[in-house]
Design a protein around this motif. Sequence first.
Motif, PDB file in Angstrom:
ATOM      1  N   PRO A   1       8.061   9.232  -1.599  1.00  0.00           N
ATOM      2  CA  PRO A   1       8.053  10.693  -1.725  1.00  0.00           C
ATOM      3  C   PRO A   1       7.672  11.317  -0.384  1.00  0.00           C
ATOM      4  O   PRO A   1       6.891  10.737   0.364  1.00  0.00           O
ATOM      5  CB  PRO A   1       6.969  10.940  -2.771  1.00  0.00           C
ATOM      6  N   PHE A   2       8.220  12.479  -0.089  1.00  0.00           N
ATOM      7  CA  PHE A   2       7.816  13.242   1.104  1.00  0.00           C
ATOM      8  C   PHE A   2       7.043  14.466   0.644  1.00  0.00           C
ATOM      9  O   PHE A   2       7.375  15.038  -0.389  1.00  0.00           O
ATOM     10  CB  PHE A   2       9.046  13.767   1.891  1.00  0.00           C
ATOM     11  N   ALA A   3       6.073  14.873   1.426  1.00  0.00           N
ATOM     12  CA  ALA A   3       5.332  16.075   1.066  1.00  0.00           C
ATOM     13  C   ALA A   3       5.637  17.243   1.979  1.00  0.00           C
ATOM     14  O   ALA A   3       5.430  18.388   1.626  1.00  0.00           O
ATOM     15  CB  ALA A   3       3.844  15.795   1.099  1.00  0.00           C
TER      16      ALA A   3
ATOM     17  N   ILE B   1      18.984  10.578 -10.952  1.00  0.00           N
ATOM     18  CA  ILE B   1      17.671  10.550 -11.606  1.00  0.00           C
ATOM     19  C   ILE B   1      17.871  10.842 -13.084  1.00  0.00           C
ATOM     20  O   ILE B   1      18.536  11.820 -13.436  1.00  0.00           O
ATOM     21  CB  ILE B   1      16.747  11.658 -11.050  1.00  0.00           C
TER      22      ILE B   1
ATOM     23  N   LEU C   1      18.976  13.253  -6.400  1.00  0.00           N
ATOM     24  CA  LEU C   1      18.158  13.519  -5.221  1.00  0.00           C
ATOM     25  C   LEU C   1      19.035  13.267  -4.008  1.00  0.00           C
ATOM     26  O   LEU C   1      19.597  12.179  -3.857  1.00  0.00           O
ATOM     27  CB  LEU C   1      16.944  12.583  -5.172  1.00  0.00           C
TER      28      LEU C   1
ATOM     29  N   PHE D   1       1.360  17.277  -1.675  1.00  0.00           N
ATOM     30  CA  PHE D   1       1.699  16.779  -3.007  1.00  0.00           C
ATOM     31  C   PHE D   1       1.015  17.553  -4.125  1.00  0.00           C
ATOM     32  O   PHE D   1       1.604  17.793  -5.173  1.00  0.00           O
ATOM     33  CB  PHE D   1       1.352  15.290  -3.126  1.00  0.00           C
TER      34      PHE D   1
ATOM     35  N   CYS E   1       9.995  12.944 -13.195  1.00  0.00           N
ATOM     36  CA  CYS E   1      10.930  11.915 -13.661  1.00  0.00           C
ATOM     37  C   CYS E   1      11.345  11.033 -12.480  1.00  0.00           C
ATOM     38  O   CYS E   1      11.791   9.906 -12.654  1.00  0.00           O
ATOM     39  CB  CYS E   1      12.166  12.553 -14.286  1.00  0.00           C
ATOM     40  N   LEU E   2      11.198  11.568 -11.268  1.00  0.00           N
ATOM     41  CA  LEU E   2      11.495  10.812 -10.058  1.00  0.00           C
ATOM     42  C   LEU E   2      10.237  10.114  -9.550  1.00  0.00           C
ATOM     43  O   LEU E   2      10.225   8.900  -9.362  1.00  0.00           O
ATOM     44  CB  LEU E   2      12.052  11.780  -8.992  1.00  0.00           C
ATOM     45  N   PHE E   3       9.205  10.881  -9.321  1.00  0.00           N
ATOM     46  CA  PHE E   3       7.911  10.343  -8.885  1.00  0.00           C
ATOM     47  C   PHE E   3       6.863  10.789  -9.907  1.00  0.00           C
ATOM     48  O   PHE E   3       6.348  11.899  -9.802  1.00  0.00           O
ATOM     49  CB  PHE E   3       7.550  10.867  -7.489  1.00  0.00           C
ATOM     50  N   PRO E   4       6.555   9.934 -10.891  1.00  0.00           N
ATOM     51  CA  PRO E   4       5.691  10.352 -12.000  1.00  0.00           C
ATOM     52  C   PRO E   4       4.320  10.874 -11.572  1.00  0.00           C
ATOM     53  O   PRO E   4       3.823  11.827 -12.125  1.00  0.00           O
ATOM     54  CB  PRO E   4       5.550   9.090 -12.854  1.00  0.00           C
TER      55      PRO E   4
ATOM     56  N   PRO F   1       1.152  10.333  -5.115  1.00  0.00           N
ATOM     57  CA  PRO F   1       0.953   9.018  -4.495  1.00  0.00           C
ATOM     58  C   PRO F   1      -0.520   8.663  -4.329  1.00  0.00           C
ATOM     59  O   PRO F   1      -1.368   9.545  -4.282  1.00  0.00           O
ATOM     60  CB  PRO F   1       1.594   9.172  -3.124  1.00  0.00           C
ATOM     61  N   LYS F   2      -0.741   7.359  -4.233  1.00  0.00           N
ATOM     62  CA  LYS F   2      -2.099   6.874  -3.983  1.00  0.00           C
ATOM     63  C   LYS F   2      -2.640   7.528  -2.729  1.00  0.00           C
ATOM     64  O   LYS F   2      -1.912   7.771  -1.783  1.00  0.00           O
ATOM     65  CB  LYS F   2      -2.071   5.354  -3.736  1.00  0.00           C
TER      66      LYS F   2
ATOM     67  N   GLY G   1       3.646   3.952  -1.582  1.00  0.00           N
ATOM     68  CA  GLY G   1       4.235   4.423  -2.837  1.00  0.00           C
ATOM     69  C   GLY G   1       5.722   4.653  -2.622  1.00  0.00           C
ATOM     70  O   GLY G   1       6.112   5.261  -1.639  1.00  0.00           O
TER      71      GLY G   1
ATOM     72  N   ARG H   1       2.975  20.472  -4.855  1.00  0.00           N
ATOM     73  CA  ARG H   1       4.295  20.093  -5.397  1.00  0.00           C
ATOM     74  C   ARG H   1       4.204  19.746  -6.884  1.00  0.00           C
ATOM     75  O   ARG H   1       5.056  20.140  -7.675  1.00  0.00           O
ATOM     76  CB  ARG H   1       4.884  18.943  -4.593  1.00  0.00           C
TER      77      ARG H   1
ATOM     78  N   TYR I   1      10.520  16.714 -11.289  1.00  0.00           N
ATOM     79  CA  TYR I   1      10.031  15.910 -10.162  1.00  0.00           C
ATOM     80  C   TYR I   1       9.276  14.678 -10.669  1.00  0.00           C
ATOM     81  O   TYR I   1       9.336  13.604 -10.076  1.00  0.00           O
ATOM     82  CB  TYR I   1       9.112  16.772  -9.285  1.00  0.00           C
TER      83      TYR I   1
ATOM     84  N   GLN J   1      14.566  15.510   1.608  1.00  0.00           N
ATOM     85  CA  GLN J   1      14.982  15.256   0.224  1.00  0.00           C
ATOM     86  C   GLN J   1      15.202  16.610  -0.444  1.00  0.00           C
ATOM     87  O   GLN J   1      14.387  17.520  -0.277  1.00  0.00           O
ATOM     88  CB  GLN J   1      13.878  14.503  -0.547  1.00  0.00           C
TER      89      GLN J   1
ATOM     90  N   GLN K   1      22.317   3.360  -6.262  1.00  0.00           N
ATOM     91  CA  GLN K   1      22.080   4.805  -6.334  1.00  0.00           C
ATOM     92  C   GLN K   1      21.605   5.292  -7.689  1.00  0.00           C
ATOM     93  O   GLN K   1      21.793   6.458  -8.050  1.00  0.00           O
ATOM     94  CB  GLN K   1      23.336   5.566  -5.883  1.00  0.00           C
ATOM     95  N   GLU K   2      20.981   4.417  -8.436  1.00  0.00           N
ATOM     96  CA  GLU K   2      20.389   4.829  -9.706  1.00  0.00           C
ATOM     97  C   GLU K   2      18.949   4.359  -9.731  1.00  0.00           C
ATOM     98  O   GLU K   2      18.657   3.199  -9.422  1.00  0.00           O
ATOM     99  CB  GLU K   2      21.159   4.221 -10.870  1.00  0.00           C
ATOM    100  N   LEU K   3      18.040   5.275 -10.124  1.00  0.00           N
ATOM    101  CA  LEU K   3      16.624   4.948 -10.195  1.00  0.00           C
ATOM    102  C   LEU K   3      16.408   3.829 -11.208  1.00  0.00           C
ATOM    103  O   LEU K   3      16.916   3.893 -12.325  1.00  0.00           O
ATOM    104  CB  LEU K   3      15.881   6.202 -10.652  1.00  0.00           C
TER     105      LEU K   3
ATOM    106  N   GLN L   1       9.851   4.636  -4.901  1.00  0.00           N
ATOM    107  CA  GLN L   1      10.661   4.331  -6.076  1.00  0.00           C
ATOM    108  C   GLN L   1      11.822   3.457  -5.632  1.00  0.00           C
ATOM    109  O   GLN L   1      12.207   3.466  -4.455  1.00  0.00           O
ATOM    110  CB  GLN L   1      11.208   5.606  -6.722  1.00  0.00           C
TER     111      GLN L   1
ATOM    112  N   ASN M   1       0.815  -1.222   0.000  1.00  0.00           N
ATOM    113  CA  ASN M   1       0.000   0.000   0.000  1.00  0.00           C
ATOM    114  C   ASN M   1       0.842   1.263   0.000  1.00  0.00           C
ATOM    115  O   ASN M   1       0.318   2.360   0.094  1.00  0.00           O
ATOM    116  CB  ASN M   1      -0.911   0.017   1.236  1.00  0.00           C
TER     117      ASN M   1
END
Lengths: 77, 362
Positions: free
Chosen positions: A73-75, B231, B216, B124, B166-169, B172-173, A47, B127, B164, B152, A54-56, A49, A45
């Motif tokens: 991701p952080f918001a 990235i 990142l 988000f 390209c990192l997190f398309p 989030p859900k 999200g 962002r 951004y 980050q 160290q490469e996506l 990456q 559940n």
Amino acid sequence: MKITVKYFGMIAETTQCEEEIIDFSGNFISDFLKILHSKYPELKNKGFQVAQNQELVSLETGVTGGEIALLPPFAGG
Amino acid sequence: MNRYNRHIILSEIGQTGQEKLLNAKVLVVGAGGLGCPVLQYLAAAGIGTLGIIDFDVVETSNLQRQVLFGTSCLGQNKAEAAKKRLEDLNDEISIIAYPEKLTYQNAIDLFKQFDIIVDGSDNFETRYLVNDACIITNKPLVFAAIYKFEGQVSVFNYENGPSYRCLFPNSPKKDAVPNCSEMGVLGVLPGIVGSMQANEVLKIILGIGNVLSGKLLCYNALNSQTFILRINKSETEIAKVLKEQSDFHKKQLIENCDFITSEISIKDISTFENMQFIDVRELHELPKIESIHITSIPLSELENSINKIDTEKQKVVFCQSGIRSKQAVSILNKANIKNCYSLKEGVEQIIDAYEVLKTSQN
């Protein structure tokens, strides 16, 4: 092969550790994630990456060994 | 120029570099945990034009980390309070406060007036809005985001580099990531991470060092470790944003504070007494409710109809299926209206439950 797995942010809260070593014998990142999902069902559940050495990378990328990191991701600001 | 003496005597900056700073225009989105240190250092460094956009007001719980504000600022708009403080710090620069929300409607025109955009927002939705608007206006984006003890940092859209997305398309859900400012955070963390953002801004303007583009940087305040991830640019992601740019101004921000949104199931409603039922469907939607006393406020009008909300009663917000009602509860929470619950089910189940309850009482 032995993979060092790194967890960040809320992923580390799910796994209850920031780093661990997992023995892996599959081919792709998707296979590797299956192992993590069975170990930590809650990860499904979340999200995040995936980075390998160290490469996506994508799910179809081959696992080459070394280090795999799960980055959410952080918001917050 | 005595003010900038310690810059000017650095051979990497000098008089020419300082003039570049004075000619630069930087917009900071959000004057919160990240925005405060960014603004403080950029103002002190002599960035000629600093824009600050923030619709929020200063609250006591902000003072633990939002170092531009003091108790005398409580209740004031953050952009305006920050401007006041920064004008005292440096009266030789121009500071523009935009005490409003960044939206799909105002972002493009605003971004066009600046050279660099700094994202210090806390959700988000904003962002992705900032990222996409930077792609469309072709502005470098100095990004940072924090979570508890971790941060980050990256520079996106810089000299044709990745964005951004390209990192997190995608955003989030829902429910996957807490995204409200109410998260706990170590006070000094945004200070460290925001200072890194200010550093990236200065490097971009001065053309010195290596800009954190295509990378990142993850920082952990508890173990002082940094982790840098490469990235790659995704042309597809960027093309998607550009392709949709003609519809950009038509998009709407959806308040997304799911993790504090209280939900209630119809099974848990045992009475219709002393409760306010709020229907956030549009007025034309069926079925209409006649038997139960409800308040009808379409979601689109909710923000301007707060006066119709009963502040005393428990409130159950519903729609067709429990999605819009969640957004509605977020809006009500933002307006400081307490005791609001989003009904997990929808209008049909409310009608059924009411009938059952009425029959059992007779």
